[in-house]
Scaffold this active site. Sequence first.
Site, PDB file in Angstrom:
ATOM      1  N   ASN A 223       0.845  -1.205   0.000  1.00 25.32           N
ATOM      2  CA  ASN A 223       0.000   0.000   0.000  1.00 25.32           C
ATOM      3  C   ASN A 223       0.876   1.249   0.000  1.00 25.32           C
ATOM      4  OD1 ASN A 223       0.568   0.806   2.843  1.00 25.32           O
ATOM      5  ND2 ASN A 223      -0.330  -1.211   3.219  1.00 25.32           N
ATOM      6  N   ASP A 292      -4.512  -6.553   5.147  1.00 28.25           N
ATOM      7  CA  ASP A 292      -5.550  -7.381   5.795  1.00 28.25           C
ATOM      8  C   ASP A 292      -5.521  -8.797   5.249  1.00 28.25           C
ATOM      9  OD1 ASP A 292      -6.654  -5.374   7.472  1.00 28.25           O
ATOM     10  OD2 ASP A 292      -7.513  -4.435   5.681  1.00 28.25           O
ATOM     11  N   LYS A 302       9.428 -17.385  -9.925  1.00 24.07           N
ATOM     12  CA  LYS A 302       8.628 -16.334 -10.555  1.00 24.07           C
ATOM     13  C   LYS A 302       7.454 -16.952 -11.326  1.00 24.07           C
ATOM     14  CE  LYS A 302       8.925 -12.510 -13.751  1.00 24.07           C
ATOM     15  NZ  LYS A 302       9.689 -11.901 -14.823  1.00 24.07           N
ATOM     16  N   PHE A 338      -5.205   3.397  14.579  1.00 26.31           N
ATOM     17  CA  PHE A 338      -5.547   4.372  13.549  1.00 26.31           C
ATOM     18  C   PHE A 338      -6.707   3.803  12.745  1.00 26.31           C
ATOM     19  CE2 PHE A 338      -2.795   8.080  12.717  1.00 26.31           C
ATOM     20  CZ  PHE A 338      -1.930   7.948  13.787  1.00 26.31           C
ATOM     21  N   LYS A 352     -14.378   0.471  15.131  1.00 27.84           N
ATOM     22  CA  LYS A 352     -13.063  -0.168  15.359  1.00 27.84           C
ATOM     23  C   LYS A 352     -12.686  -0.078  16.840  1.00 27.84           C
ATOM     24  CE  LYS A 352     -10.996  -0.138  10.852  1.00 27.84           C
ATOM     25  NZ  LYS A 352     -10.578   0.661   9.755  1.00 27.84           N
ATOM     26  N   LYS A 356     -12.281  -3.675  18.610  1.00 26.37           N
ATOM     27  CA  LYS A 356     -10.929  -4.069  19.026  1.00 26.37           C
ATOM     28  C   LYS A 356     -10.641  -3.658  20.463  1.00 26.37           C
ATOM     29  CE  LYS A 356      -9.195  -3.689  14.269  1.00 26.37           C
ATOM     30  NZ  LYS A 356      -8.058  -3.458  13.382  1.00 26.37           N
TER      31      LYS A 356
END
Length: 419
Positions: A223, A292, A302, A338, A352, A356
């Site tokens: 990301n 995730d 490869k 976050f 969240k 959590k």
Amino acid sequence: MSDEKMKFRVGLGVTGGIAAYKAIEVLRLLQKSDCEVRVAMTKHATEFISPLTFRALTENYVLVDDYEPDNPDPIAHINFSQEIDLFLVVPATANTLAKFANGIADDFLTSTYLASTAPVMVAPAMNTTMWDQPATQRNIANLREDGVYFVEPVSGELACKTVGTGKLEDVENIAAQALSLLTKKKTNSPEAIGKSQDLNGQKILITVGGTREAIDPVRFISNHSSGKMGFAIAEAAAKRGAEVTVVSGITTVEPPDGVKVVPGISAEEMHTSVMRELSGKTIFIGAAAVADYRPRSVADAKIKKEKKDSMSLDLEKTTDILAVVSENRHQGLTVVGFAAETNNVVDYARSKLEKKNLDMVVANDITKKGAGFNTDTNIATIIVRGNPKAIDLPIMKKRELADNILDEVLKLKTARKSA
Ligand code: PMT
């Protein structure tokens, strides 16, 4: 006023906005609290209110222009700025903030800002569009970074008959905040003399950057996280006396000095490193953008194209590091997550926090300009367990947001200790 009675010397700067007349009230309130006030005005401020008014109230010459023939002091901006305990600017226009932020000293008031060693507090007032302008917000963020104290404008009906943020805060509140800062400064409270070493004794573990999940020896899923946000927290915490360990994924910035860095490139490696480092920590902050999902199996060689028009990857869930840390938390560990969201930011972030079982969530809408991945600034909402009111923060440097986050963590820890 006798010296025994006089508590503080305040330099009151008045700049050219419609709220300039309210500076008179601030002046009176400060005088009632035994402050000696001297006034400096910009030329535009004199269009709204006469220097004579302030002269009559302070029994002192009001400085607008060093070069005025009747100015009794030839190096006024130096003397004025060295003889005050606080430089308070009411109202502060967008133009004056821009000059302060960029070191422009083209009149008496802005020269005083540059020459002053006293703390500076500003109470901005302006039209909402001017306040919201990225240029103004950038200047404000820079000034905060430079240590300028802000008495934020409030929302209400403005002189231009629009409704929005930009109205000068109540004069009573401005005077109260100025007096509070002066008192803290006098008693050397850490809050007033910078953040000081208020995180001394805290052991902080932070996840930073983005993870890489291998597909084969060549390819991976990742990301856009740069590590700027996480490292900003690490730097701020270390500066404030904390012992800081970072578990770092892929980042594009150098880690700050004085911080232990442990690698955690994939979600699995990050999880392992976090669990190894967690013992004895007092604060955990999950700032990393952890994948995730990861490929269920990693090819040894490869993967060849083999004339295929499409291919699919079988993905499996990674461990939710934050959830595991929270679930297995030892006594005294504060857990902060976050939430990088694109819509319903606060609702998703709150869910969240609940799911959590976190103590705090820092939500950022990564679609907003100046927020999220790889920017130097961020726009965040802090949600603290037990506090129904979310703390909405304006755009600011990630380094400044880091201090705001740490302030809230510290407040929460202190409140729990005394409960
Ligand atoms: O690094 P920058 O370029 O400065 O960008 C900053 C940032 C956008 C990455 C940062 O501000 C941010 O929002 N980080 C969290 C990104 C994220 O993964 O958000 P999330 O909503 O998917 O995850 C929620 C929380 O769970 C986060 O604290 C995350 O670290 C944690 N998590 C998620 C998945 C997982 N497997 N393990 C986790 O610990």
